[in-house]
Design an enzyme around this catalytic site. Structure first.
Site, short mmCIF file in Angstrom:
data_model
loop_
_atom_site.label_atom_id
_atom_site.label_comp_id
_atom_site.label_asym_id
_atom_site.label_seq_id
_atom_site.Cartn_x
_atom_site.Cartn_y
_atom_site.Cartn_z
N ASP A 187 -28.60 24.97 14.02
CA ASP A 187 -27.58 25.99 14.23
C ASP A 187 -26.25 25.33 14.63
OD1 ASP A 187 -26.04 28.19 15.07
OD2 ASP A 187 -27.81 29.27 15.74
N THR A 231 -35.43 21.87 2.59
CA THR A 231 -35.87 22.95 3.46
C THR A 231 -35.59 24.28 2.74
OG1 THR A 231 -33.76 23.40 4.58
CG2 THR A 231 -35.06 21.54 5.39
#
Length: 219
Positions: free
Chosen positions: A118, A191
């Site tokens: 993040d 990912t």
């Protein structure tokens, strides 16, 4: 956006016991015993739904992988995905990155992966960024002497900020990619976020950083 809490998590995690590592603090300094070998230990912090960890464990059976995710809703999806075909060199575990020192002993980890962490706002919440100096100090402690950090993101400003933070910390930067999917880097495992962002035309940034040498070896 936080993921909604999944139903029956305790039951579902129990059904995935073969791929989970419960009570991680009790395994501090003993992680290789869990795998029953002395292979290198690689740690992914923030594994999401597990695509990267599973892919890496499949490609590198000679490495032990620990995939960490504090959001249990995402972690159960990763564990259930792996449970379909358990890998002896991969375990999933839930705890917050702030507890790393309590889970891993000094020098116990060979490599750390930070994938699409993040990018908290740098002015107000930079202390929550996983490439902030306080986290680097923790990584410096739990990594072995020649251990390293691998970092990927689609956020250019976050990448540049992290690059500066890591350089100022004194680590050796290696293998920088400013457009990973159009580079000659081999063996990349994507990912879920990486696949989504790259399909939308976003660049993927990547770097490797080697842990700094102890002070007495730098003289």
């Amino acid at each position: 956006m936080r993921m909604r809490k999944k139903k029956n998590l305790d039951v579902r995690f129990a059904a995935c016991a073969d791929v989970m590592a419960f009570e991680p603090k009790e395994k501090r300094g003993k992680w290789r015993a869990l795998f029953g070998n002395d292979h290198p230990l690689h740690l992914e912090i923030g594994c999401g739904k597990g695509r990267f960890a599973i892919g890496m464990a499949e490609q590198h059976p000679e490495v032990n992988f620990i995939a960490v995710e504090r959001e249990e809703g995402a972690l159960i999806m990763a564990a259930e995905r792996c449970q379909q075909q358990p890998l002896p060199n991969l375990r999933f575990v839930s705890f917050d990155a702030a507890e790393l020192r309590e889970v891993f002993a000094p020098g116990e980890v060979d490599r750390i992966y930070l994938n699409f962490s993040d990018p908290w706002p740098p002015n107000r919440q930079r202390k929550r960024r996983l490439t902030w100096r306080a986290y680097l100090e923790v990584y410096d402690e739990i990594l072995k002497q020649q251990g390293d950090l691998c970092f990927k993101t689609d956020n250019q400003r976050f990448f540049e900020w992290s690059l500066a933070e890591i350089c100022q910390f004194g680590w050796l930067i290696q293998n920088i990619s400013l457009d990973l999917h159009h580079s000659d880097f081999e063996g990349n495992v994507m990912t879920e976020y990486e696949e989504k962002f790259s399909s939308e035309g976003a660049r993927i940034y990547r770097l490797e950083a080697r842990r700094r040498l102890p002070e007495f070896l730098r003289k």
